[in-house]
Write an enzyme that holds these catalytic residues in place. Structure first.
Site, PDB file in Angstrom:
ATOM      1  N   TYR A 115       3.316   9.072 -11.275  1.00 26.23           N
ATOM      2  CA  TYR A 115       2.427   8.307 -10.378  1.00 26.23           C
ATOM      3  C   TYR A 115       1.580   7.307 -11.170  1.00 26.23           C
ATOM      4  O   TYR A 115       1.472   6.129 -10.806  1.00 26.23           O
ATOM      5  CB  TYR A 115       1.550   9.309  -9.628  1.00 26.23           C
ATOM      6  CG  TYR A 115       0.592   8.711  -8.622  1.00 26.23           C
ATOM      7  CD1 TYR A 115       1.035   8.255  -7.384  1.00 26.23           C
ATOM      8  CD2 TYR A 115      -0.771   8.624  -8.910  1.00 26.23           C
ATOM      9  CE1 TYR A 115       0.141   7.715  -6.459  1.00 26.23           C
ATOM     10  CE2 TYR A 115      -1.665   8.095  -7.994  1.00 26.23           C
ATOM     11  CZ  TYR A 115      -1.204   7.639  -6.766  1.00 26.23           C
ATOM     12  OH  TYR A 115      -2.091   7.110  -5.856  1.00 26.23           O
ATOM     13  N   ASN A 128       0.808  -1.221   0.000  1.00 25.89           N
ATOM     14  CA  ASN A 128       0.000   0.000   0.000  1.00 25.89           C
ATOM     15  C   ASN A 128       0.845   1.278   0.000  1.00 25.89           C
ATOM     16  O   ASN A 128       0.369   2.320  -0.448  1.00 25.89           O
ATOM     17  CB  ASN A 128      -0.926  -0.026   1.230  1.00 25.89           C
ATOM     18  CG  ASN A 128      -1.527   1.326   1.539  1.00 25.89           C
ATOM     19  OD1 ASN A 128      -2.513   1.720   0.946  1.00 25.89           O
ATOM     20  ND2 ASN A 128      -0.903   2.076   2.455  1.00 25.89           N
ATOM     21  N   LYS A 159       1.506   3.198 -10.949  1.00 26.44           N
ATOM     22  CA  LYS A 159       0.276   2.482 -10.581  1.00 26.44           C
ATOM     23  C   LYS A 159      -0.179   1.543 -11.697  1.00 26.44           C
ATOM     24  O   LYS A 159      -0.752   0.481 -11.422  1.00 26.44           O
ATOM     25  CB  LYS A 159      -0.824   3.487 -10.226  1.00 26.44           C
ATOM     26  CG  LYS A 159      -0.513   4.300  -8.958  1.00 26.44           C
ATOM     27  CD  LYS A 159      -0.424   3.399  -7.755  1.00 26.44           C
ATOM     28  CE  LYS A 159      -0.146   4.135  -6.468  1.00 26.44           C
ATOM     29  NZ  LYS A 159      -0.091   3.216  -5.316  1.00 26.44           N
TER      30      LYS A 159
HETATM   31  P1  NAP Z   1      -1.079   8.723   2.712  1.00 23.37           P
HETATM   32  O1  NAP Z   1      -2.205   9.119   3.594  1.00 23.37           O
HETATM   33  O2  NAP Z   1      -0.187   9.765   2.132  1.00 23.37           O
HETATM   34  O3  NAP Z   1      -0.196   7.622   3.483  1.00 23.37           O
HETATM   35  C1  NAP Z   1       0.922   7.067   2.846  1.00 23.37           C
HETATM   36  C2  NAP Z   1       1.468   5.954   3.688  1.00 23.37           C
HETATM   37  O4  NAP Z   1       2.592   5.383   2.987  1.00 23.37           O
HETATM   38  C3  NAP Z   1       1.994   6.412   5.031  1.00 23.37           C
HETATM   39  O5  NAP Z   1       1.713   5.425   5.995  1.00 23.37           O
HETATM   40  C4  NAP Z   1       3.497   6.526   4.786  1.00 23.37           C
HETATM   41  O6  NAP Z   1       4.286   6.311   5.945  1.00 23.37           O
HETATM   42  C5  NAP Z   1       3.713   5.386   3.834  1.00 23.37           C
HETATM   43  N1  NAP Z   1       4.953   5.531   3.066  1.00 23.37           N
HETATM   44  C6  NAP Z   1       5.310   6.525   2.212  1.00 23.37           C
HETATM   45  N2  NAP Z   1       6.524   6.285   1.696  1.00 23.37           N
HETATM   46  C7  NAP Z   1       6.944   5.109   2.237  1.00 23.37           C
HETATM   47  C8  NAP Z   1       8.126   4.325   2.099  1.00 23.37           C
HETATM   48  N3  NAP Z   1       9.124   4.705   1.294  1.00 23.37           N
HETATM   49  N4  NAP Z   1       8.231   3.171   2.809  1.00 23.37           N
HETATM   50  C9  NAP Z   1       7.224   2.775   3.649  1.00 23.37           C
HETATM   51  N5  NAP Z   1       6.087   3.477   3.809  1.00 23.37           N
HETATM   52  C10 NAP Z   1       5.950   4.627   3.103  1.00 23.37           C
HETATM   53  O7  NAP Z   1      -1.608   7.904   1.448  1.00 23.37           O
HETATM   54  P2  NAP Z   1      -3.044   7.235   1.157  1.00 23.37           P
HETATM   55  O8  NAP Z   1      -3.883   8.259   0.512  1.00 23.37           O
HETATM   56  O9  NAP Z   1      -3.514   6.502   2.332  1.00 23.37           O
HETATM   57  O10 NAP Z   1      -2.603   6.216   0.018  1.00 23.37           O
HETATM   58  C11 NAP Z   1      -2.302   4.854   0.271  1.00 23.37           C
HETATM   59  C12 NAP Z   1      -2.118   4.145  -1.056  1.00 23.37           C
HETATM   60  O11 NAP Z   1      -3.319   4.267  -1.810  1.00 23.37           O
HETATM   61  C13 NAP Z   1      -1.023   4.726  -1.914  1.00 23.37           C
HETATM   62  O12 NAP Z   1      -0.355   3.706  -2.628  1.00 23.37           O
HETATM   63  C14 NAP Z   1      -1.776   5.627  -2.864  1.00 23.37           C
HETATM   64  O13 NAP Z   1      -1.071   5.819  -4.061  1.00 23.37           O
HETATM   65  C15 NAP Z   1      -3.043   4.826  -3.062  1.00 23.37           C
HETATM   66  N6  NAP Z   1      -4.191   5.605  -3.511  1.00 23.37           N
HETATM   67  C16 NAP Z   1      -4.673   6.628  -2.772  1.00 23.37           C
HETATM   68  C17 NAP Z   1      -5.793   7.337  -3.242  1.00 23.37           C
HETATM   69  C18 NAP Z   1      -6.416   8.479  -2.475  1.00 23.37           C
HETATM   70  O14 NAP Z   1      -7.344   9.100  -3.011  1.00 23.37           O
HETATM   71  N7  NAP Z   1      -5.993   8.784  -1.265  1.00 23.37           N
HETATM   72  C19 NAP Z   1      -6.357   6.988  -4.464  1.00 23.37           C
HETATM   73  C20 NAP Z   1      -5.828   5.946  -5.190  1.00 23.37           C
HETATM   74  C21 NAP Z   1      -4.740   5.257  -4.705  1.00 23.37           C
HETATM   75  P3  NAP Z   1       4.806   7.556   6.856  1.00 23.37           P
HETATM   76  O15 NAP Z   1       3.574   8.020   7.584  1.00 23.37           O
HETATM   77  O16 NAP Z   1       5.803   6.959   7.769  1.00 23.37           O
HETATM   78  O17 NAP Z   1       5.333   8.563   5.917  1.00 23.37           O
END
Ligand code: NAP
Length: 246
Positions: free
Chosen positions: A155, A90, A159
Site C-alpha cells: 500500500y 481516489n 501511495k
Molecule cells: P473505502 O471506504 O474502502 O472506499 C473505497 C472506494 O474505492 C469504494 O468506493 C470502492 O468502490 C472503490 N474501489 C475499490 N476498488 C476499486 C476499483 N478497482 N475500481 C473502482 N473503484 C474501486 O476507502 P476510503 O477510506 O474512503 O479511501 C479512499 C482513498 O483514500 C483510498 O485511495 C485510500 O487509500 C485513501 N486513504 C484513506 C485513508 C483513511 O484513513 N481512510 C487514509 C489515507 C488515504 P466499491 O464500493 O464499489 O467497492
C-alpha cells in the site's frame, strides 16, 4: 459557485472519502460522475444525495485497473455529462501483511488498483483536458507514503508511487493549463479504517496530535480547493490532511 458546470469524475466514490469528494464537488457546482467497482446501491445513493442538493450526478461502474472497462466508463461519462475537466483518482484498496509473508497476488492487486488504476484513468481523461487547455487532477495518496507503516509495504509503495507520478505528470502538462496535485490523508473515519482491529485503531489515534480521526469531508474540502480556480498556480504539490500526524 466556484465549480459551476465543471464536469468531474471521482473514482471510488460510492463510499468514504470518494463519496464526500463527489458531494462537495457537486455542492461547489460541478456535475459529477460517481465511479464504483461493486457497490451499485451505495453509488446510486450518492447520486441521490447530490440531486437532493440540487446538483447533477450519474453513477458509472468500472474497475479502475481494467483498461477496457476504463475506456468504456470514460466514454459513458463524456456522453452523459461532457468532457471531464476535474479528475480525482481516489479508488484504493488495502491487502495488509508483513512483507516476509506477503503473497504476490496481494502485492499485485494493491499496486494494480491504487497506482495502475490512476495511470489508466488519467491516460484516458488527459487528451480531452489537453485539447481544452484546462484540467485539474487530484490524486489521493496517504500519510503512509511518507511515514511508512509496518504491514503496508504494498500500500505504501502504491501511495508513494502516486506522488512521483503526480510530480512528473505536473511537469508534462503544466503549459496546458492542467494542474496535478496530491492530497495525502492521515487517519480518516471510513470503512477502510473501520476494518482495523480495535487495538490498532487506538494505537494509531494515540499518535495523532489532534487526538481524533479526520472526517471524509475534511479531506474533501482540500480536494475541492485544489480543483478550483483559486488553486490555479499550485501544481506538483502534496497537501497533507492528517491532524498533525506527519
Ligand atoms: P473505502 O471506504 O474502502 O472506499 C473505497 C472506494 O474505492 C469504494 O468506493 C470502492 O468502490 C472503490 N474501489 C475499490 N476498488 C476499486 C476499483 N478497482 N475500481 C473502482 N473503484 C474501486 O476507502 P476510503 O477510506 O474512503 O479511501 C479512499 C482513498 O483514500 C483510498 O485511495 C485510500 O487509500 C485513501 N486513504 C484513506 C485513508 C483513511 O484513513 N481512510 C487514509 C489515507 C488515504 P466499491 O464500493 O464499489 O467497492
Amino acid at each position: 459557485m466556484e465549480l459551476k458546470d465543471r464536469v468531474a469524475l471521482v473514482t471510488g466514490a460510492s463510499r468514504g472519502i470518494g463519496r464526500a469528494v463527489a458531494v462537495e464537488l457537486a455542492r461547489a457546482g460541478a456535475r459529477v460522475a460517481v465511479n464504483y467497482a461493486a457497490s451499485e446501491e451505495a453509488a446510486r445513493e450518492v447520486v441521490k444525495a447530490i440531486e437532493e442538493l440540487g446538483g447533477q450526478a450519474i453513477p458509472v461502474k468500472f474497475d479502475v485497473s481494467d483498461p477496457e472497462e476504463v475506456s468504456r466508463g470514460i466514454k459513458e461519462v463524456e456522453e452523459a455529462l461532457g468532457g471531464i475537466e476535474i479528475l480525482v483518482n481516489n479508488a484504493g484498496i488495502t491487502r495488509d501483511g508483513l512483507l516476509a509473508r506477503m503473497k504476490e497476488e496481494d502485492w499485485e492487486r494493491v499496486l494494480s488498483v491504487n497506482l495502475r488504476g490512476a495511470f489508466l484513468v488519467t491516460r484516458a481523461v488527459l487528451p480531452g483536458m489537453m485539447k481544452r487547455r484546462w484540467g485539474r487532477i487530484v490524486n489521493i495518496s496517504s500519510v503512509v507514503a511518507f511515514s511508512g507503516n509496518p504491514g503496508q509495504t504494498n500500500y505504501a509503495a502504491s501511495k508513494a508511487g502516486l506522488v512521483g507520478f503526480s510530480r512528473s505528470l505536473a511537469l508534462e502538462v503544466a503549459r496546458r493549463g492542467i494542474t496535478v496535485n496530491v492530497v495525502a490523508p492521515g487517519f480518516i473515519e471510513t470503512d477502510m479504517t473501520a476494518a482495523l482491529p480495535e487495538k490498532a485503531r487506538e494505537a494509531l489515534l494515540s499518535r495523532v496530535p489532534m487526538g481524533r480521526a479526520g472526517t471524509p469531508e475534511e479531506v474533501a474540502h482540500a480536494v475541492v480547493f485544489l480543483a478550483s480556480e483559486k488553486a490555479s498556480y499550485i501544481t506538483g504539490t502534496v497537501l497533507h490532511v492528517n491532524g498533525g500526524l506527519w
